[in-house]
Design an enzyme around this catalytic site. Structure first.
Site, PDB file in Angstrom:
ATOM      1  CB  CYS A 100      -0.975  -0.023   1.169  1.00  0.00           C
ATOM      2  SG  CYS A 100      -0.572   1.044   2.538  1.00  0.00           S
ATOM      3  CD  GLU A 101      -0.619   5.285  -3.790  1.00  0.00           C
ATOM      4  OE1 GLU A 101       0.071   4.901  -4.742  1.00  0.00           O
ATOM      5  OE2 GLU A 101      -1.536   6.115  -3.882  1.00  0.00           O
ATOM      6  CG  HIS A 102      -2.354   5.514   1.437  1.00  0.00           C
ATOM      7  ND1 HIS A 102      -3.515   4.848   1.112  1.00  0.00           N
ATOM      8  CD2 HIS A 102      -2.239   6.524   0.544  1.00  0.00           C
ATOM      9  CE1 HIS A 102      -4.085   5.441   0.072  1.00  0.00           C
ATOM     10  NE2 HIS A 102      -3.339   6.454  -0.285  1.00  0.00           N
ATOM     11  CG  HIS A 103      -0.231   2.923   6.053  1.00  0.00           C
ATOM     12  ND1 HIS A 103      -1.443   2.780   5.397  1.00  0.00           N
ATOM     13  CD2 HIS A 103      -0.435   3.821   7.039  1.00  0.00           C
ATOM     14  CE1 HIS A 103      -2.349   3.563   5.972  1.00  0.00           C
ATOM     15  NE2 HIS A 103      -1.766   4.205   6.971  1.00  0.00           N
ATOM     16  CD  GLN A 141      -8.074  -4.688  -2.780  1.00  0.00           C
ATOM     17  OE1 GLN A 141      -7.701  -4.612  -1.614  1.00  0.00           O
ATOM     18  NE2 GLN A 141      -9.110  -5.393  -3.146  1.00  0.00           N
ATOM     19  CG  HIS A 169      -5.264  -3.563   2.466  1.00  0.00           C
ATOM     20  ND1 HIS A 169      -4.699  -2.644   1.611  1.00  0.00           N
ATOM     21  CD2 HIS A 169      -6.198  -4.227   1.735  1.00  0.00           C
ATOM     22  CE1 HIS A 169      -5.273  -2.730   0.423  1.00  0.00           C
ATOM     23  NE2 HIS A 169      -6.199  -3.674   0.481  1.00  0.00           N
ATOM     24  CB  CYS A 171      -1.810  -0.373   6.476  1.00  0.00           C
ATOM     25  SG  CYS A 171      -3.039  -0.362   5.174  1.00  0.00           S
TER      26      CYS A 171
HETATM   27 ZN   LIG Z   1      -2.239   1.382   3.967  1.00  0.00          ZN
END
Ligand SMILES: [Zn+2]
Length: 211
Positions: A100-103, A141, A169, A171
């Site tokens: 995931c690009e956020h975490h 995703q 996920h 995260c």
């Molecule tokens: Zn994430």
């Protein structure tokens, strides 16, 4: 792309695994991961178990993001054949491992892909490789789902494409809400799959062995 990672070779069906690493990138990542270790309160980057960690992570990160160096359109075109078959072709239970690009934490699960040929088919293994090429990047995703669909639609020009991804996920599981077993499902459809009946048939077929 600013670096010439020597993992790309034209003859290799547009798909090559990373087994060599760009030296400059590796060195820069090692130094960055060293800083990260130094900045974790209570950790000691000098202790034995961590001495080689920045190098290992630097290489792992290049492996996990090798999709940027792959050409999904080339992968499909490398095994594209004229064929009159016009029924649904389904490749289900394709394992996906992405981040995931956020975490920058993993998400993983299964992708199910279908298309209805319109003059051309592709090798079934190429569908799985296209999934990999997009999954091995920093992703969400939703975008992963759409990129796979669009690549197949634009390259094979089929009567329709369907992509469903079910993933967990880390995260979500490891932090925040800590819903360990929740799965996220995304889907995207084009052409013939926009019709309810075709879509229902696809959903039924991918569920038949799943549950
Ligand atoms: Zn994430």
């Amino acid at each position: 792309m600013d670096c010439s990672i020597d993992m790309i070779s034209e003859e290799n069906e547009g798909y090559v695994k990373v087994d060599r690493y760009n030296d400059d990138t590796t060195q820069q990542l090692i130094s960055s991961y060293n800083d990260i270790l130094k900045n974790i309160p209570g950790e000691d980057p000098e202790r034995e178990g961590l001495v080689k960690t920045p190098e290992r992570v630097a290489k792992a990160m290049q492996f996990l993001t090798q999709g940027y160096q792959q050409d999904p359109v080339g992968i499909l075109k490398s095994a594209m054949f004229k064929e009159d078959y016009r029924q649904m072709v389904i490749v289900k239970d394709i394992e996906i491992f992405s981040m995931c690009e956020h975490h920058m934490l993993p998400f993983f699960g299964k992708a199910h892909v279908a298309y209805i040929p319109n003059g051309h088919i592709t090798g079934l293994s190429k569908i799985a490789r296209v999934v990999d090429a997009y999954a091995r990047r920093l992703q969400v995703q939703e975008r992963l789902t759409t990129q796979i669909k669009e690549c197949i639609q634009d390259t094979l020009n089929p009567l329709g494409v369907a992509v469903v991804i079910e993933a967990q996920h880390m995260c979500m599981a490891m932090r925040g809400v800590q819903k360990q077993h929740s799965a996220t499902t995304t889907s995207d459809f084009s052409g013939a799959f926009e019709k309810q009946a075709t879509r229902d048939e696809f959903i039924q077929l991918i569920q038949s062995r799943l549950r």
